[in-house]
Design an enzyme around this catalytic site. Structure first.
Site, PDB file in Angstrom:
ATOM      1  N   THR A   1       6.091   2.688  12.913  1.00  0.00           N
ATOM      2  CA  THR A   1       4.709   2.962  13.283  1.00  0.00           C
ATOM      3  C   THR A   1       4.602   3.562  14.681  1.00  0.00           C
ATOM      4  O   THR A   1       5.461   3.327  15.530  1.00  0.00           O
ATOM      5  CB  THR A   1       3.912   1.639  13.233  1.00  0.00           C
ATOM      6  OG1 THR A   1       2.644   1.845  13.826  1.00  0.00           O
ATOM      7  CG2 THR A   1       4.610   0.517  13.986  1.00  0.00           C
ATOM      8  N   ASP A   2       3.495   4.266  14.922  1.00  0.00           N
ATOM      9  CA  ASP A   2       3.245   4.786  16.273  1.00  0.00           C
ATOM     10  C   ASP A   2       2.891   3.660  17.251  1.00  0.00           C
ATOM     11  O   ASP A   2       2.898   3.863  18.463  1.00  0.00           O
ATOM     12  CB  ASP A   2       2.132   5.851  16.249  1.00  0.00           C
ATOM     13  CG  ASP A   2       0.809   5.369  15.659  1.00  0.00           C
ATOM     14  OD1 ASP A   2       0.716   4.188  15.267  1.00  0.00           O
ATOM     15  OD2 ASP A   2      -0.130   6.191  15.588  1.00  0.00           O
ATOM     16  N   GLU A   3       2.570   2.458  16.721  1.00  0.00           N
ATOM     17  CA  GLU A   3       2.145   1.364  17.613  1.00  0.00           C
ATOM     18  C   GLU A   3       3.267   0.901  18.540  1.00  0.00           C
ATOM     19  O   GLU A   3       3.004   0.239  19.540  1.00  0.00           O
ATOM     20  CB  GLU A   3       1.643   0.175  16.795  1.00  0.00           C
ATOM     21  CG  GLU A   3       0.477   0.546  15.929  1.00  0.00           C
ATOM     22  CD  GLU A   3      -0.422  -0.618  15.540  1.00  0.00           C
ATOM     23  OE1 GLU A   3      -0.249  -1.717  16.078  1.00  0.00           O
ATOM     24  OE2 GLU A   3      -1.303  -0.400  14.702  1.00  0.00           O
TER      25      GLU A   3
ATOM     26  N   TYR B   1       2.672  -7.614  16.217  1.00  0.00           N
ATOM     27  CA  TYR B   1       3.103  -6.698  15.140  1.00  0.00           C
ATOM     28  C   TYR B   1       3.905  -5.543  15.723  1.00  0.00           C
ATOM     29  O   TYR B   1       5.020  -5.241  15.262  1.00  0.00           O
ATOM     30  CB  TYR B   1       1.875  -6.160  14.377  1.00  0.00           C
ATOM     31  CG  TYR B   1       2.184  -4.923  13.549  1.00  0.00           C
ATOM     32  CD1 TYR B   1       2.977  -4.998  12.403  1.00  0.00           C
ATOM     33  CD2 TYR B   1       1.694  -3.666  13.929  1.00  0.00           C
ATOM     34  CE1 TYR B   1       3.271  -3.859  11.651  1.00  0.00           C
ATOM     35  CE2 TYR B   1       1.983  -2.529  13.181  1.00  0.00           C
ATOM     36  CZ  TYR B   1       2.779  -2.621  12.047  1.00  0.00           C
ATOM     37  OH  TYR B   1       3.081  -1.499  11.310  1.00  0.00           O
TER      38      TYR B   1
ATOM     39  N   LYS C   1       7.886  -4.494  15.145  1.00  0.00           N
ATOM     40  CA  LYS C   1       8.319  -3.199  14.611  1.00  0.00           C
ATOM     41  C   LYS C   1       9.242  -2.492  15.625  1.00  0.00           C
ATOM     42  O   LYS C   1      10.217  -1.848  15.238  1.00  0.00           O
ATOM     43  CB  LYS C   1       7.113  -2.311  14.279  1.00  0.00           C
ATOM     44  CG  LYS C   1       6.279  -2.778  13.097  1.00  0.00           C
ATOM     45  CD  LYS C   1       7.015  -2.798  11.758  1.00  0.00           C
ATOM     46  CE  LYS C   1       7.285  -1.429  11.202  1.00  0.00           C
ATOM     47  NZ  LYS C   1       7.843  -1.513   9.826  1.00  0.00           N
TER      48      LYS C   1
ATOM     49  N   ASN D   1      -2.349   5.145   8.077  1.00  0.00           N
ATOM     50  CA  ASN D   1      -2.491   5.692   6.727  1.00  0.00           C
ATOM     51  C   ASN D   1      -3.783   5.197   6.081  1.00  0.00           C
ATOM     52  O   ASN D   1      -4.263   4.111   6.388  1.00  0.00           O
ATOM     53  CB  ASN D   1      -1.344   5.192   5.846  1.00  0.00           C
ATOM     54  CG  ASN D   1      -0.018   5.856   6.117  1.00  0.00           C
ATOM     55  OD1 ASN D   1       0.710   6.184   5.193  1.00  0.00           O
ATOM     56  ND2 ASN D   1       0.348   6.067   7.370  1.00  0.00           N
TER      57      ASN D   1
ATOM     58  N   PHE E   1       0.821  -1.225   0.000  1.00  0.00           N
ATOM     59  CA  PHE E   1       0.000   0.000   0.000  1.00  0.00           C
ATOM     60  C   PHE E   1       0.855   1.275   0.000  1.00  0.00           C
ATOM     61  O   PHE E   1       0.871   2.039  -0.981  1.00  0.00           O
ATOM     62  CB  PHE E   1      -0.935  -0.063   1.214  1.00  0.00           C
ATOM     63  CG  PHE E   1      -1.539   1.236   1.643  1.00  0.00           C
ATOM     64  CD1 PHE E   1      -2.138   2.098   0.720  1.00  0.00           C
ATOM     65  CD2 PHE E   1      -1.529   1.612   2.988  1.00  0.00           C
ATOM     66  CE1 PHE E   1      -2.714   3.305   1.127  1.00  0.00           C
ATOM     67  CE2 PHE E   1      -2.102   2.802   3.402  1.00  0.00           C
ATOM     68  CZ  PHE E   1      -2.679   3.657   2.468  1.00  0.00           C
ATOM     69  N   ILE E   2       1.613   1.510   1.068  1.00  0.00           N
ATOM     70  CA  ILE E   2       2.338   2.783   1.164  1.00  0.00           C
ATOM     71  C   ILE E   2       3.502   2.792   0.173  1.00  0.00           C
ATOM     72  O   ILE E   2       3.765   3.799  -0.490  1.00  0.00           O
ATOM     73  CB  ILE E   2       2.826   3.053   2.604  1.00  0.00           C
ATOM     74  CG1 ILE E   2       1.676   2.923   3.607  1.00  0.00           C
ATOM     75  CG2 ILE E   2       3.445   4.459   2.698  1.00  0.00           C
ATOM     76  CD1 ILE E   2       2.073   3.072   5.063  1.00  0.00           C
TER      77      ILE E   2
ATOM     78  N   LYS F   1       8.605  -9.245  -1.974  1.00  0.00           N
ATOM     79  CA  LYS F   1       8.369 -10.693  -1.997  1.00  0.00           C
ATOM     80  C   LYS F   1       7.027 -11.033  -2.640  1.00  0.00           C
ATOM     81  O   LYS F   1       6.766 -12.185  -2.960  1.00  0.00           O
ATOM     82  CB  LYS F   1       8.399 -11.186  -0.545  1.00  0.00           C
ATOM     83  CG  LYS F   1       8.338 -12.671  -0.352  1.00  0.00           C
ATOM     84  CD  LYS F   1       8.370 -12.986   1.146  1.00  0.00           C
ATOM     85  CE  LYS F   1       8.148 -14.452   1.409  1.00  0.00           C
ATOM     86  NZ  LYS F   1       8.115 -14.736   2.857  1.00  0.00           N
TER      87      LYS F   1
ATOM     88  N   PRO G   1     -17.593  -4.622   9.936  1.00  0.00           N
ATOM     89  CA  PRO G   1     -17.416  -5.202  11.270  1.00  0.00           C
ATOM     90  C   PRO G   1     -16.790  -4.184  12.240  1.00  0.00           C
ATOM     91  O   PRO G   1     -15.768  -3.588  11.927  1.00  0.00           O
ATOM     92  CB  PRO G   1     -16.463  -6.367  11.035  1.00  0.00           C
ATOM     93  CG  PRO G   1     -15.780  -6.094   9.731  1.00  0.00           C
ATOM     94  CD  PRO G   1     -16.546  -5.050   8.983  1.00  0.00           C
ATOM     95  N   ILE G   2     -17.443  -3.994  13.392  1.00  0.00           N
ATOM     96  CA  ILE G   2     -16.919  -3.031  14.381  1.00  0.00           C
ATOM     97  C   ILE G   2     -16.423  -3.798  15.601  1.00  0.00           C
ATOM     98  O   ILE G   2     -17.180  -4.554  16.218  1.00  0.00           O
ATOM     99  CB  ILE G   2     -18.014  -2.033  14.816  1.00  0.00           C
ATOM    100  CG1 ILE G   2     -18.578  -1.307  13.596  1.00  0.00           C
ATOM    101  CG2 ILE G   2     -17.470  -1.043  15.840  1.00  0.00           C
ATOM    102  CD1 ILE G   2     -19.695  -0.318  13.930  1.00  0.00           C
TER     103      ILE G   2
ATOM    104  N   ARG H   1      -7.894   6.576  16.353  1.00  0.00           N
ATOM    105  CA  ARG H   1      -6.688   6.575  15.524  1.00  0.00           C
ATOM    106  C   ARG H   1      -6.515   7.965  14.911  1.00  0.00           C
ATOM    107  O   ARG H   1      -7.484   8.699  14.753  1.00  0.00           O
ATOM    108  CB  ARG H   1      -6.803   5.522  14.402  1.00  0.00           C
ATOM    109  CG  ARG H   1      -6.965   4.066  14.914  1.00  0.00           C
ATOM    110  CD  ARG H   1      -5.708   3.577  15.596  1.00  0.00           C
ATOM    111  NE  ARG H   1      -5.739   2.182  16.035  1.00  0.00           N
ATOM    112  CZ  ARG H   1      -6.042   1.773  17.271  1.00  0.00           C
ATOM    113  NH1 ARG H   1      -6.391   2.650  18.208  1.00  0.00           N
ATOM    114  NH2 ARG H   1      -5.976   0.494  17.597  1.00  0.00           N
TER     115      ARG H   1
END
Ligand code: NAD
Ligand code: DAU
Length: 337
Positions: free
Chosen positions: A123-125, A150, A154, A180, A11-12, A34, A205-206, A214
C-alpha cells in the site's frame, strides 16, 4: 502455470481471481484464505466449480497449511492481510500477526519451494502522509514513514519481502498502490460504506473536516497492473500504482450523494481517525514507462458502475452488515452532534 493467491476471498483478491480466470484460463489457481470477517466465499461463487480452481481454507501464519498450498506453485500473489486502518487502531494485534508473521511464513515456504515469483501486494500508506498544500507524490524512492498500526505492519512486511530477495535470492516484486474501489469491497471502507449506508437510508459518516485526500484506483486497473508486473516486472523491484485521481473525501461523497439522489443532509460529522493521514498521491511513472501500464477506467464512469453494482447486489452486502458489523460500527462511530 500454477498460481497461489492468498486472501483471494477478500475484495481485491476476488476481483483478481475473476480477472485471472478470464484472462489466463489455462492457469491453475489455488486460493488460500482464512475467511476472516472480510473474506467471503460468495465473492467466488461463479468460479467454485471451475476445474482449474482450488479453494483452501487456511491461515497464512500456519506453516503446515502454507507448505501444502505451496506445492508445485510457480507464482504467489499475496493479498492476505488485515486491511482496515480503523480496525488496526481499535486492535493492532491481528495486523502484526497476519501482515508481518504471516508474510514471513509465506516467504519461507516460497523460498523452500523455489517459486519463480513472489508478488507482494502492498500500500501507499507505508510512505506516511503528504501535506494538503504540497504537490509531492509518493514514488518508489520515497522513504518509509508509516503512521498507523496497519501501515506499520504493511511496511514491516515489505521490508521482509525485500530481505528475502537480498538474503535468499527469492525472486520477488512488490506493488504499492493507492485506495481501491469497486465490486465486492467489504462495506467498511469509505466508498462501499457510503453507498450501502445511503441504500439503507442511513447517513455517511465523515471524519474531521472531510478534506483528506486519496488517489482512487478502480480495482480492475489494479489487477491489470499486477498482471503486467508478473509478466514484465523485474525481480527485486517495487512498482507504485496510482491514477493521479486525488480527490478530497467530501468531493467523493458529494458524487455518491448525487448518483443516489441524496443531499448533504444524508451525511454526519463523526469523531476523526487518530493520526489521520492528510493526503496520499502516487507518481506511477515507473510502471507506465517500464511496463507500459495505464489506467483504462475513468473515476466518474467506474464510480457510477460501482454504485450500480451495490444497488444490484444488495443481498451480498446486507448479509455482511450483520450483528458483528453493528457492534463494530457502534464502537467505531461516535457522532459529534
Ligand atoms: P480485504 O480485507 O478485503 O481482504 C483480505 C483477505 O485476506 C480476506 O479474504 C481475509 O479472509 C484474508 N485473510 C486475512 N487474514 C488472513 C490470514 N491470516 N490467512 C489467510 N487469509 C487471510 O483486503 P483488500 O482490500 O482486498 O486488500 C488486499 C491487499 O491489498 C492487502 O494486502 C492490502 O493491504 C492491500 N491493499 C489494499 C488497498 C485497498 O484500497 N483496499 C490498497 C492498497 C493495498
Ligand atoms: O491507500 C491505500 C489504503 O487505502 C489501503 O492500504 C487500505 O487497505 C485501505 O483500507 C485504504 O485505507 P484508507 O484509510 O485510506 O481508506 P478508508 O476507506 O478507510 O478511508 C478513506 C478516507 O475516508 C480516509 O481519509 C478516511 C475517510 N473516512 C473513512 C471512513 C471509513 C471517512 O471520512 N469516513 C468513514 O466512515
Amino acid at each position: 502455470m500454477r498460481v497461489l493467491i492468498t486472501g483471494g476471498a477478500g475484495f481485491i483478491g476476488s476481483n483478481f481471481i475473476h480477472y485471472w480466470i478470464k484472462k489466463h484460463p489455462e492457469d491453475y489457481i489455488v486460493n488460500l484464505d482464512k475467511l476472516t470477517y472480510a473474506g467471503n466465499a460468495d465473492n467466488l461463487k461463479s468460479v467454485e466449480n471451475n476445474q482449474n480452481y482450488l479453494f483452501i481454507k487456511g491461515d497464512i501464519c500456519d506453516p503446515k497449511i502454507v507448505g501444502e498450498a505451496m506445492k508445485g506453485v510457480d507464482v504467489v500473489v499475496n493479498f492476505a492481510a488485515e486491511s482496515h486502518v480503523d480496525r488496526s487502531i481499535l486492535d493492532p494485534s491481528p495486523f502484526i500477526t497476519t501482515n508481518v508473521l504471516g508474510t514471513q511464513v509465506l516467504l519461507e515456504a516460497a523460498a523452500n519451494a523455489r517459486v519463480k515469483r513472489f508478488h507482494h501486494v502492498s500500500t501507499d500508506e507505508v510512505f506516511g502522509a503528504l501535506g494538503l498544500a504540497s504537490s509531492e507524490r509518493f514514488s518508489e524512492d520515497t522513504n518509509y514513514n508509516p503512521r498507523s498500526p496497519y501501515a506499520a505492519s504493511k511496511a514491516a512486511s515489505d521490508h521482509l519481502v525485500r530481505a528475502y530477495f537480498y538474503t535468499y535470492k527469492l525472486p520477488i516484486t512488490i506493488s504499492n498502490c493507492s485506495n481501491n474501489f469497486g465490486p465486492y469491497q467489504f462495506p467498511e471502507k469509505l466508498i462501499s460504506l457510503a453507498i450501502t449506508n445511503l441504500l439503507e437510508g442511513k447517513k455517511i459518516p465523515i471524519y474531521g473536516d472531510g478534506l483528506y485526500v486519496r488517489d482512487w484506483l478502480y480495482v480492475e486497473d489494479h489487477c491489470e497492473a499486477i498482471d503486467l508486473i508478473l509478466s514484465k516486472g523485474k525481480e527485486g523491484e517495487t512498482y507504485c500504482v496510482g491514477v493521479d485521481n486525488d480527490i478530497a473525501n467530501i468531493d467523493v461523497i458529494k458524487k455518491i450523494l448525487k448518483m443516489l439522489g441524496k443531499s448533504e443532509k444524508d451525511t454526519e460529522r463523526v469523531k476523526d481517525r487518530p493520526g489521520h493521514d492528510r493526503r496520499y498521491a502516487i507518481n506511477s511513472e515507473k510502471i507506465k514507462k517500464e511496463l507500459g501500464w495505464q489506467s483504462n477506467h475513468t473515476f466518474e464512469k467506474s464510480l457510477t458502475q460501482t454504485v450500480k453494482w451495490y444497488q444490484d447486489n444488495s443481498n451480498w452486502w446486507k448479509a455482511l452488515k450483520n450483528k458483528e458489523f453493528d457492534a463494530y460500527y457502534k464502537k467505531q462511530y461516535k457522532t459529534l452532534s
